[in-house]
Design a protein around this motif. Structure first.
Motif, short mmCIF file in Angstrom:
data_model
loop_
_atom_site.label_atom_id
_atom_site.label_comp_id
_atom_site.label_asym_id
_atom_site.label_seq_id
_atom_site.Cartn_x
_atom_site.Cartn_y
_atom_site.Cartn_z
N SER A 1 -11.54 31.44 -25.19
CA SER A 1 -12.48 31.31 -26.24
C SER A 1 -12.18 30.25 -27.18
O SER A 1 -13.31 29.60 -27.67
CB SER A 1 -12.08 32.63 -27.27
OG SER A 1 -10.78 32.78 -27.53
N LEU A 2 -11.12 29.79 -27.62
CA LEU A 2 -10.76 29.03 -28.50
C LEU A 2 -11.02 27.59 -27.85
O LEU A 2 -11.54 26.44 -28.39
CB LEU A 2 -9.28 28.75 -29.08
CG LEU A 2 -8.91 28.05 -30.06
CD1 LEU A 2 -9.76 28.19 -31.35
CD2 LEU A 2 -7.30 27.99 -30.37
N VAL A 3 -10.56 27.14 -26.74
CA VAL A 3 -10.76 25.96 -26.18
C VAL A 3 -12.33 25.47 -26.13
O VAL A 3 -12.71 24.36 -26.49
CB VAL A 3 -9.86 25.56 -24.88
CG1 VAL A 3 -10.44 24.45 -24.16
CG2 VAL A 3 -8.50 25.80 -24.94
N PRO A 4 -12.96 26.37 -25.62
CA PRO A 4 -14.43 26.22 -25.19
C PRO A 4 -15.10 25.93 -26.76
O PRO A 4 -16.05 25.14 -26.92
CB PRO A 4 -14.97 27.21 -24.47
CG PRO A 4 -13.97 28.00 -23.63
CD PRO A 4 -12.71 27.75 -24.82
N SER A 5 -14.91 26.81 -27.59
CA SER A 5 -15.49 26.58 -29.07
C SER A 5 -14.74 25.22 -29.60
O SER A 5 -15.74 24.39 -30.27
CB SER A 5 -14.66 27.90 -29.88
OG SER A 5 -15.18 27.81 -31.23
N LEU A 6 -13.72 24.81 -29.33
CA LEU A 6 -13.46 23.61 -30.04
C LEU A 6 -13.91 22.60 -29.15
O LEU A 6 -14.49 21.36 -29.78
CB LEU A 6 -11.70 23.48 -29.83
CG LEU A 6 -11.13 24.15 -30.87
CD1 LEU A 6 -9.42 24.21 -30.55
CD2 LEU A 6 -11.16 23.47 -32.15
N GLU A 7 -14.32 22.62 -28.05
CA GLU A 7 -14.98 21.46 -27.19
C GLU A 7 -16.40 21.35 -27.69
O GLU A 7 -16.90 20.27 -27.79
CB GLU A 7 -14.75 21.91 -25.83
CG GLU A 7 -13.50 21.58 -25.23
CD GLU A 7 -13.33 21.96 -23.64
OE1 GLU A 7 -14.32 22.68 -23.33
OE2 GLU A 7 -12.30 21.47 -22.99
N LYS A 8 -16.94 22.65 -28.04
CA LYS A 8 -18.44 22.55 -28.56
C LYS A 8 -18.59 22.02 -29.95
O LYS A 8 -19.43 21.35 -30.17
CB LYS A 8 -19.08 23.68 -28.48
CG LYS A 8 -19.45 24.42 -26.85
CD LYS A 8 -19.91 25.78 -26.90
CE LYS A 8 -19.94 26.32 -25.56
NZ LYS A 8 -20.47 27.27 -25.37
N SER A 9 -17.56 22.29 -30.86
CA SER A 9 -17.82 22.12 -32.19
C SER A 9 -16.93 20.77 -32.60
O SER A 9 -17.52 19.68 -33.18
CB SER A 9 -17.54 23.18 -32.98
OG SER A 9 -16.11 23.30 -32.97
N LEU A 10 -15.73 20.84 -32.22
CA LEU A 10 -14.71 19.91 -32.90
C LEU A 10 -14.77 18.57 -32.21
O LEU A 10 -14.96 17.26 -32.75
CB LEU A 10 -13.28 20.14 -32.84
CG LEU A 10 -12.27 19.33 -33.35
CD1 LEU A 10 -12.35 19.42 -34.86
CD2 LEU A 10 -10.87 20.13 -33.15
N VAL A 11 -14.79 18.44 -30.88
CA VAL A 11 -14.93 17.25 -30.20
C VAL A 11 -16.38 16.27 -30.52
O VAL A 11 -16.02 15.23 -31.10
CB VAL A 11 -14.84 17.30 -28.64
CG1 VAL A 11 -15.08 16.49 -27.97
CG2 VAL A 11 -13.56 18.15 -28.25
N PRO A 12 -17.42 16.85 -30.58
CA PRO A 12 -18.52 15.98 -31.11
C PRO A 12 -18.28 15.72 -32.38
O PRO A 12 -18.94 14.38 -32.78
CB PRO A 12 -19.86 17.15 -30.95
CG PRO A 12 -19.12 17.92 -29.90
CD PRO A 12 -17.85 18.27 -30.25
#
Length: 127
Positions: free
Chosen positions: A73-84
């Motif tokens: 849950s957290l990693v994909p969410s961070l990849e989608k929002s935080l990384v960009p």
């Protein structure tokens, strides 16, 4: 109740500071070393193995489930929002300020020290 109202504040003002000054240092000098010598080894022998048998497996299981939850849950969410977001804001900022600063200060310093190191290591072989 009336006695308690008058006695407690009086005791707190007189007895507590007195005990802190006399009893606490005395206990620290006598009781603490005694406990360290007797209680700590005893606890290490009895409590630690018991905790390792009972709690460690549960903690490992909890750790595994927590890692799975975070990975799903957290990693994909961070990849989608935080990384960009970081790519849009942080990268340009670093390129404008940090990278030139590093180039200006660190690179010349590294070049000097590396050249000196190579000169020191190469010179004896030519002599």
């Amino acid at each position: 109740p009336s006695l308690e109202k008058s006695l407690v504040p009086s005791l707190e003002k007189s007895l507590v500071p007195s005990l802190e000054k006399s009893l606490v240092p005395s206990l620290e000098k006598s009781l603490v070393p005694s406990l360290e010598k007797s209680l700590v080894p005893s606890l290490e022998k009895s409590l630690v193995p018991s905790l390792e048998k009972s709690h460690v497996p549960a903690l490992r299981s909890f750790e595994k489930s927590l890692v799975l939850i975070l990975e799903k849950s957290l990693v994909p969410s961070l990849e989608k929002s935080l990384v960009p977001s970081l790519e849009k804001s942080l990268v340009p900022s670093l390129e404008k300020s940090f990278v030139p600063s590093v180039k200006a200060s660190l690179v010349p310093s590294l070049e000097k020290s590396l050249v000196r190191r190579h000169e020191k290591s190469l010179l004896p072989s030519f002599e």
